[in-house]
Design a protein around this motif. Structure first.
Motif, PDB file in Angstrom:
ATOM      1  N   PHE A   3     -13.049 -41.872  -4.703  1.00 25.58           N
ATOM      2  CA  PHE A   3     -14.463 -41.838  -4.318  1.00 25.58           C
ATOM      3  C   PHE A   3     -14.680 -42.520  -2.963  1.00 25.58           C
ATOM      4  N   VAL A   4     -14.036 -43.646  -2.738  1.00 31.06           N
ATOM      5  CA  VAL A   4     -14.157 -44.352  -1.457  1.00 31.06           C
ATOM      6  C   VAL A   4     -13.583 -43.487  -0.336  1.00 31.06           C
ATOM      7  N   LEU A   5     -12.410 -42.890  -0.576  1.00 34.51           N
ATOM      8  CA  LEU A   5     -11.789 -42.019   0.425  1.00 34.51           C
ATOM      9  C   LEU A   5     -12.700 -40.848   0.762  1.00 34.51           C
ATOM     10  N   ARG A   6     -13.193 -40.182  -0.273  1.00 35.43           N
ATOM     11  CA  ARG A   6     -14.033 -39.013  -0.036  1.00 35.43           C
ATOM     12  C   ARG A   6     -15.319 -39.398   0.694  1.00 35.43           C
TER      13      ARG A   6
ATOM     14  N   VAL B  78      -9.201 -47.290 -11.295  1.00 34.00           N
ATOM     15  CA  VAL B  78      -8.948 -47.780  -9.935  1.00 34.00           C
ATOM     16  C   VAL B  78      -8.629 -46.606  -9.012  1.00 34.00           C
ATOM     17  N   GLY B  79      -7.803 -45.676  -9.483  1.00 33.51           N
ATOM     18  CA  GLY B  79      -7.472 -44.503  -8.680  1.00 33.51           C
ATOM     19  C   GLY B  79      -8.675 -43.620  -8.433  1.00 33.51           C
ATOM     20  N   LEU B  80      -9.509 -43.455  -9.445  1.00 39.62           N
ATOM     21  CA  LEU B  80     -10.722 -42.668  -9.278  1.00 39.62           C
ATOM     22  C   LEU B  80     -11.646 -43.326  -8.252  1.00 39.62           C
ATOM     23  N   LEU B  81     -11.807 -44.631  -8.343  1.00 36.64           N
ATOM     24  CA  LEU B  81     -12.631 -45.355  -7.374  1.00 36.64           C
ATOM     25  C   LEU B  81     -12.051 -45.210  -5.961  1.00 36.64           C
TER      26      LEU B  81
ATOM     27  N   ALA C 120      -1.752 -35.752   1.453  1.00 36.72           N
ATOM     28  CA  ALA C 120      -1.103 -37.046   1.695  1.00 36.72           C
ATOM     29  C   ALA C 120      -2.080 -38.206   1.493  1.00 36.72           C
ATOM     30  N   LEU C 121      -3.339 -37.976   1.789  1.00 37.53           N
ATOM     31  CA  LEU C 121      -4.348 -39.017   1.577  1.00 37.53           C
ATOM     32  C   LEU C 121      -4.709 -39.157   0.101  1.00 37.53           C
TER      33      LEU C 121
ATOM     34  N   LYS D  27     -18.701 -38.293   3.507  1.00 38.64           N
ATOM     35  CA  LYS D  27     -20.044 -38.852   3.309  1.00 38.64           C
ATOM     36  C   LYS D  27     -20.760 -38.274   2.092  1.00 38.64           C
ATOM     37  N   THR D  28     -20.013 -38.036   1.027  1.00 36.40           N
ATOM     38  CA  THR D  28     -20.603 -37.533  -0.220  1.00 36.40           C
ATOM     39  C   THR D  28     -19.927 -38.198  -1.411  1.00 36.40           C
ATOM     40  N   LEU D  29     -20.706 -38.443  -2.450  1.00 31.36           N
ATOM     41  CA  LEU D  29     -20.170 -39.034  -3.670  1.00 31.36           C
ATOM     42  C   LEU D  29     -20.430 -38.197  -4.912  1.00 31.36           C
TER      43      LEU D  29
END
Length: 155
Positions: free
Chosen positions: A130-133, A124-127, A109-110, A138-140
């Protein structure tokens, strides 16, 4: 094949793929059609057809300047090839987001909004993902879990 018809077929082909990624990422047919690359591969064949079908571009058409790209995109089949390029790579990124989210145990859902924005606005979706993850885990890194760079390069 007419460029307009191929455009319509490719656009329609990706919608079920995105719906599967969003609502049934673990279903066996999602695995077969998207994760095992059947739909992206079929789109890649359409890309090759469109690119080859493009009439020779004017001499000022090129990939090194914006003006040169605009000249190329005035040729319908080359514009279609560019569009299919977006469709394939956005779908590939969407599939990666789903797999990576599963590896990091991020609830589907997230991930859903990230998929929507990847479909509509690619980077934009990929970014967003990355922000969500990063906010949750706490990893990128885009490295697959459990693999080192040396293992990845040797495989």
């Amino acid at each position: 094949m007419d460029a307009e018809l191929l455009f319509t077929l490719c656009n329609r082909a990706v919608i079920p793929a995105w719906l599967l990624l969003a609502f049934a990422p673990n279903w066996k047919w999602t695995q077969k059609l998207i994760f095992h690359a059947w739909i992206p591969s079929l789109l890649a064949v359409c890309y090759i057809y469109a690119f080859v079908s493009g009439q020779p571009s004017p001499e000022e058409g090129n990939f090194t300047t914006l003006a040169g790209v605009l000249v190329l995109f005035q040729v319908p089949y080359l514009a279609l090839a560019g569009w299919i390029h977006y469709l394939v790579f956005d779908l590939f990124v969407g599939a990666w987001i789903v797999r990576d989210g599963q590896r990091h145990k991020i609830h589907q859902a997230l991930i859903f909004p990230c998929l929507f924005f990847t479909l509509m606005f690619g980077p934009v979706g990929l970014l967003m993902y990355f922000v969500l993850r990063f906010a949750l885990r706490k990893t990128l890194t885009t490295q697959e879990q459990g693999q080192t760079v040396a293992n990845t390069m040797s495989n």
